[in-house]
Design a protein around this motif. Structure first.
Motif, short mmCIF file in Angstrom:
data_model
loop_
_atom_site.label_atom_id
_atom_site.label_comp_id
_atom_site.label_asym_id
_atom_site.label_seq_id
_atom_site.Cartn_x
_atom_site.Cartn_y
_atom_site.Cartn_z
N SER A 1 38.15 51.13 48.55
CA SER A 1 39.03 51.78 49.24
C SER A 1 39.85 52.86 47.95
CB SER A 1 40.37 51.33 49.90
OG SER A 1 40.97 50.59 49.06
N GLY A 2 39.44 52.71 46.74
CA GLY A 2 40.20 53.70 45.72
C GLY A 2 41.16 53.20 44.91
N THR A 3 41.40 51.83 45.19
CA THR A 3 42.61 51.32 44.44
C THR A 3 42.06 51.01 43.06
OG1 THR A 3 43.31 50.09 46.24
CG2 THR A 3 44.06 49.05 44.31
N HIS A 4 42.96 51.33 42.19
CA HIS A 4 42.74 51.26 40.62
C HIS A 4 43.51 50.11 39.87
CE1 HIS A 4 40.29 54.97 40.66
NE2 HIS A 4 41.31 55.46 41.52
N HIS A 5 44.74 49.76 40.15
CA HIS A 5 45.65 48.57 39.80
C HIS A 5 46.23 47.96 40.76
CE1 HIS A 5 49.17 47.80 36.82
NE2 HIS A 5 48.27 46.90 36.96
N VAL A 6 45.85 46.76 40.79
CA VAL A 6 46.49 45.30 41.56
C VAL A 6 47.46 44.84 41.07
CG1 VAL A 6 45.77 43.53 43.11
CG2 VAL A 6 44.29 45.68 43.08
N TYR A 7 48.54 44.59 41.67
CA TYR A 7 49.46 43.47 41.18
C TYR A 7 49.30 42.33 42.22
CZ TYR A 7 54.43 41.96 41.41
OH TYR A 7 55.84 41.48 41.31
N LEU A 8 49.13 41.17 41.60
CA LEU A 8 49.12 40.07 42.25
C LEU A 8 50.31 39.06 42.27
CD1 LEU A 8 45.80 38.12 40.90
CD2 LEU A 8 45.92 39.46 43.01
N ASP A 9 50.81 38.55 43.47
CA ASP A 9 52.04 37.86 43.40
C ASP A 9 51.87 36.69 44.24
OD1 ASP A 9 54.46 37.22 42.81
OD2 ASP A 9 55.68 38.92 43.97
N GLY A 10 52.64 35.58 43.90
CA GLY A 10 52.43 34.31 44.78
C GLY A 10 51.57 33.42 44.13
N GLY A 11 52.03 32.25 43.80
CA GLY A 11 51.54 30.59 43.04
C GLY A 11 49.92 30.88 43.57
#
Length: 174
Positions: free
Chosen positions: A103-113
């Protein structure tokens, strides 16, 4: 695609109390420690259902108009989200990343243990930014869980702040 973690922990490594309470973290994140600069580089956030339920209780939606992907195999009700761009996905970490990349995403931020632990086990995390809050809480939800093998890290930088916050950044060595 870059996959990053930016998270606060107690000095003893917990991201929340056992009941999910975050009361040991400084109000509003404490003093500025790079979060605003970090989030400006992010295209999408990937969070688990429990993290989603926690942030829904906040007085304001903390992610602004950033795309937020909630991971859950159960149907979710997004009607309480105020002003956010939220969608649901399920699948393995690799499948989630493939969908986001397509979908064109370049930078993902993960959150949650649990989410962070699953993506780490799958070898899909590139960068960890961990801010330690000067408190020991003794028990709670740990940032890290069991791993199938060592995850080697390269230290990038550490900064300390007048309040006692200590932020360290690591790159995952592939």
């Amino acid at each position: 695609m870059m996959v990053s973690v930016f998270i606060g922990t107690s000095v003893d490594g917990f991201i929340a109390r056992r009941d999910g309470n975050l009361d040991f973290l400084p109000p509003d994140g404490g003093e500025p420690h790079g979060y605003n600069e970090f989030i400006a580089t992010v295209d999408a956030l990937v969070i688990g259902r429990k993290t989603f339920e926690t942030v829904l209780a906040f007085p304001i939606w903390p992610y602004g108009d950033k795309r937020v992907v909630v991971l859950s195999s159960q149907p979710l009700d997004f009607s309480a989200v105020r002003g956010g761009v939220v969608e649901q996905m399920s699948g393995t970490p690799a499948e989630i990343i493939a969908k986001l990349e397509a979908s064109g995403t370049h930078h993902v931020y993960l959150d949650g243990g649990i989410t962070i632990q699953r993506f780490l086990r799958a070898g899909l995390v590139h960068r960890l930014i961990i801010t330690r809050v000067p408190v020991l809480i003794g028990e709670g939800i740990p940032l890290f869980g069991s791993l199938p093998h060592d995850v080697r890290l390269k230290h990038v930088a550490t900064q300390h702040y007048p309040s006692g916050l200590v932020k360290s950044e690591y790159r995952v060595v592939k």
